[in-house]
Design a protein around this motif. Structure first.
Motif, PDB file in Angstrom:
ATOM      1  N   SER A 165      14.487 -27.983   3.486  1.00  0.00           N
ATOM      2  CA  SER A 165      15.018 -27.771   4.832  1.00  0.00           C
ATOM      3  C   SER A 165      14.262 -28.612   5.859  1.00  0.00           C
ATOM      4  O   SER A 165      14.859 -29.132   6.808  1.00  0.00           O
ATOM      5  CB  SER A 165      14.951 -26.286   5.205  1.00  0.00           C
TER       6      SER A 165
ATOM      7  N   ALA B  40      25.707 -20.548   9.627  1.00  0.00           N
ATOM      8  CA  ALA B  40      25.889 -21.883   9.055  1.00  0.00           C
ATOM      9  C   ALA B  40      25.775 -22.886  10.188  1.00  0.00           C
ATOM     10  O   ALA B  40      26.167 -22.605  11.328  1.00  0.00           O
ATOM     11  CB  ALA B  40      27.250 -22.005   8.374  1.00  0.00           C
TER      12      ALA B  40
ATOM     13  N   ARG C 208      15.593 -21.349   9.752  1.00  0.00           N
ATOM     14  CA  ARG C 208      15.267 -20.141   8.984  1.00  0.00           C
ATOM     15  C   ARG C 208      16.466 -19.194   8.938  1.00  0.00           C
ATOM     16  O   ARG C 208      16.782 -18.615   7.884  1.00  0.00           O
ATOM     17  CB  ARG C 208      14.061 -19.425   9.613  1.00  0.00           C
TER      18      ARG C 208
ATOM     19  N   HIS D 149      28.311 -16.356  17.102  1.00  0.00           N
ATOM     20  CA  HIS D 149      27.089 -15.549  17.153  1.00  0.00           C
ATOM     21  C   HIS D 149      26.618 -15.244  18.573  1.00  0.00           C
ATOM     22  O   HIS D 149      25.817 -14.332  18.768  1.00  0.00           O
ATOM     23  CB  HIS D 149      25.963 -16.287  16.407  1.00  0.00           C
TER      24      HIS D 149
ATOM     25  N   ASP E  87      28.862 -23.506  12.109  1.00  0.00           N
ATOM     26  CA  ASP E  87      29.453 -22.414  12.891  1.00  0.00           C
ATOM     27  C   ASP E  87      29.563 -22.803  14.363  1.00  0.00           C
ATOM     28  O   ASP E  87      28.627 -23.384  14.924  1.00  0.00           O
ATOM     29  CB  ASP E  87      28.587 -21.153  12.803  1.00  0.00           C
TER      30      ASP E  87
ATOM     31  N   ARG F  61      19.556 -20.054   9.120  1.00  0.00           N
ATOM     32  CA  ARG F  61      20.529 -20.654   8.194  1.00  0.00           C
ATOM     33  C   ARG F  61      20.139 -20.391   6.743  1.00  0.00           C
ATOM     34  O   ARG F  61      20.987 -20.009   5.914  1.00  0.00           O
ATOM     35  CB  ARG F  61      20.608 -22.155   8.478  1.00  0.00           C
ATOM     36  N   ASP F  62      18.854 -20.598   6.431  1.00  0.00           N
ATOM     37  CA  ASP F  62      18.410 -20.421   5.049  1.00  0.00           C
ATOM     38  C   ASP F  62      18.522 -18.971   4.585  1.00  0.00           C
ATOM     39  O   ASP F  62      18.632 -18.710   3.386  1.00  0.00           O
ATOM     40  CB  ASP F  62      16.975 -20.919   4.895  1.00  0.00           C
ATOM     41  N   GLU F  63      18.487 -18.038   5.530  1.00  0.00           N
ATOM     42  CA  GLU F  63      18.663 -16.624   5.182  1.00  0.00           C
ATOM     43  C   GLU F  63      20.127 -16.225   5.107  1.00  0.00           C
ATOM     44  O   GLU F  63      20.447 -15.068   4.804  1.00  0.00           O
ATOM     45  CB  GLU F  63      17.942 -15.746   6.210  1.00  0.00           C
ATOM     46  N   GLY F  64      21.040 -17.151   5.387  1.00  0.00           N
ATOM     47  CA  GLY F  64      22.465 -16.852   5.319  1.00  0.00           C
ATOM     48  C   GLY F  64      23.027 -16.146   6.529  1.00  0.00           C
ATOM     49  O   GLY F  64      24.163 -15.658   6.496  1.00  0.00           O
ATOM     50  N   LEU F  65      22.266 -16.109   7.614  1.00  0.00           N
ATOM     51  CA  LEU F  65      22.733 -15.423   8.817  1.00  0.00           C
ATOM     52  C   LEU F  65      23.626 -16.300   9.681  1.00  0.00           C
ATOM     53  O   LEU F  65      24.288 -15.805  10.600  1.00  0.00           O
ATOM     54  CB  LEU F  65      21.539 -14.923   9.636  1.00  0.00           C
TER      55      LEU F  65
END
Length: 460
Positions: free
Chosen positions: A255, A86, A78, A94, A89, A80-84
């Protein structure tokens, strides 16, 4: 799984109950409960107990161990899908100061980060999480015994890192994120971090005598994202339906499908088993099962989905060892699949809005060298390219907004298929990852790399 509820035949239900009864008796489990899902609906539940009149029902909690990891993986996808984040990474982007920050999020999800399988002693499953108050305590002095990205090596501490990653990016506890983002949207009201009555007690059954001992139930602390949860057959059947089809409120179908793709080569001797992004992928007797097994002292659990059959099954038992729940769960699916095979959807023509005359003109035979292929139209203006005879590389392609198609599976996954036209607008050939497909095999004048001898075909 699209919903089309239909009750199982009495003979099928009897076969399922027999399998559960045999599993409980031969596995010497105090109790065992199981359920079957067909086309998104729970169509059967059965249970057995060593105490007459006290068999668990579909809402009785058992501890589910590492099935918890699937929930943690969904939380990460989730993000990843929100762009927070990759998946490529490094963790340290993070979550800092872990000592293993160079491993990627994808490697952690797929158990290929090279981390150790367990925490340092004492055994984390039988001791409280307060024994390991920091990530350094979880990882120990030698956290990475294998090089990252080289092999599959199952790691419980890896999922502690993923849980801490969720907390760092969400700003709430792993448990709070889980409840708000998965449990509440899917209606999993009986899935909790701590047991809520009615729940089964966990037991160790003596290997050489019919006696048993209660097992301790610990709060795992930082290790919770690897194995903390309690759940029920009813809730896990609903979760299995989600793993088959996805749910836009939680995670898109694409996903969820991505989670099933093996992320690293299987370990030696495990050719029939692989691991995706938080999901085990097992091949058994011609069927592919995705899901997860789980165990903690006093409990064993399994959730399998056969997407091709439109079936899923869950098995839960309250014994440290005994019932082979992975095998039992697969056999529950097989019983239904063989007794009541899935009916194919009726053939229907394409919706009028999807009929594209230019696309229709591209269908038919194409040649890569002398290999014959057929191109046919797929759903939503996609195409399918497959060999017409003999061995070859089959692939499905999704239409791209800018034209052309992107490969979805097999050798051509991620590769672009495009139409190359001549100056007058007529079709010259298809280009697929530099491979040229022409309407005729080695036709003079066609755009065949290296050219075609002008004399053409000849006999001996």
């Amino acid at each position: 799984m699209t919903s089309s509820f239909e009750a199982l035949l009495p003979s099928t239900e009897r076969a399922l109950l027999h399998r559960v009864a045999v599993a409980q008796a031969e596995g010497r489990a105090p109790s065992l409960a199981a359920g079957v899902v067909r086309e998104g609906e729970t169509v059967w539940f059965g249970s057995r107990s060593c105490v007459d009149g006290h068999a668990p029902d579909a809402e009785t909690q058992f501890r589910i161990g590492s099935i918890t990891k699937v929930f943690t993986a969904v939380l990460v996808l989730r993000l990843r899908d929100e762009g927070l984040l990759a998946l490529e990474d490094p963790l340290e982007k993070h979550l800092q100061d872990t000592g293993v920050g160079e491993v990627t999020i994808a490697q952690l999800l797929g158990h290929s980060a090279g981390l150790g399988a367990e925490t340092p002693a004492p055994w984390w499953e039988r001791t409280p999480g307060t024994v390991r108050p920091t990530l350094a305590d979880v990882l120990g002095e030698r956290p990475q015994p294998h090089p990252a990205g080289r092999l599959h090596h199952y790691s419980n501490p890896g999922y502690t890192l993923l849980g801490s990653l969720v907390e760092a990016l969400r700003g709430v506890s792993w448990e709070e994120a889980l409840r708000a983002e998965i449990l509440e949207p899917l209606g999993l009201r009986r899935t909790t971090a701590q047991p809520v009555a009615p729940h089964a007690g966990g037991f160790a059954v003596h290997p050489w005598a019919d006696v048993m001992l209660p097992e301790p139930s610990q709060d795992l602390g930082l290790m919770a994202p690897a194995g903390q949860l309690w759940s029920t057959v009813g809730d896990l059947c609903r979760f299995a339906a989600f793993l088959a089809e996805g749910d836009e409120r939680v995670l898109a179908r694409s996903s969820v499908e991505e989670m099933r793709v093996p992320a690293a080569p299987p370990a030696p001797g495990e050719a029939e088993a692989a691991y995706g992004l938080g999901l085990q992928v097992v091949r058994r007797d011609g069927r592919t099962f995705i899901g997860h097994t789980g165990s903690l002292p006093g409990f064993v659990a399994c959730l399998w989905v056969s997407v091709e059959d439109g079936l899923a099954a869950v098995t839960l038992a309250n014994a440290t060892s005994g019932p082979l729940v992975g095998l039992v769960t697969a056999e529950l699916i097989t019983i239904v699949a063989e007794a009541e095979p899935r009916l194919p959807e009726p053939w229907r023509p394409l919706p009028a809005a999807e009929v594209d005359q230019e696309l229709l003109a591209l269908t038919g035979s194409w040649y890569w060298g002398t290999y014959a292929y057929g191109l046919r139209v797929g759903p939503e203006r996609g195409v399918i390219l497959e060999p017409l005879r003999g061995a070859g590389r089959r692939a499905s392609f999704r239409a791209l907004p800018e034209g052309g198609w992107i490969g979805l599976d097999g050798y051509y996954a991620g590769e672009t298929l495009r139409v190359v036209r001549r100056e007058d607008g007529s079709v010259s050939h298809l280009d697929l990852a530099s491979f040229v497909f022409t309407r005729e095999p080695y036709e003079p004048g066609d755009a065949v790399p290296g050219g075609v001898e002008e004399a053409g075909w000849r006999g001996l």
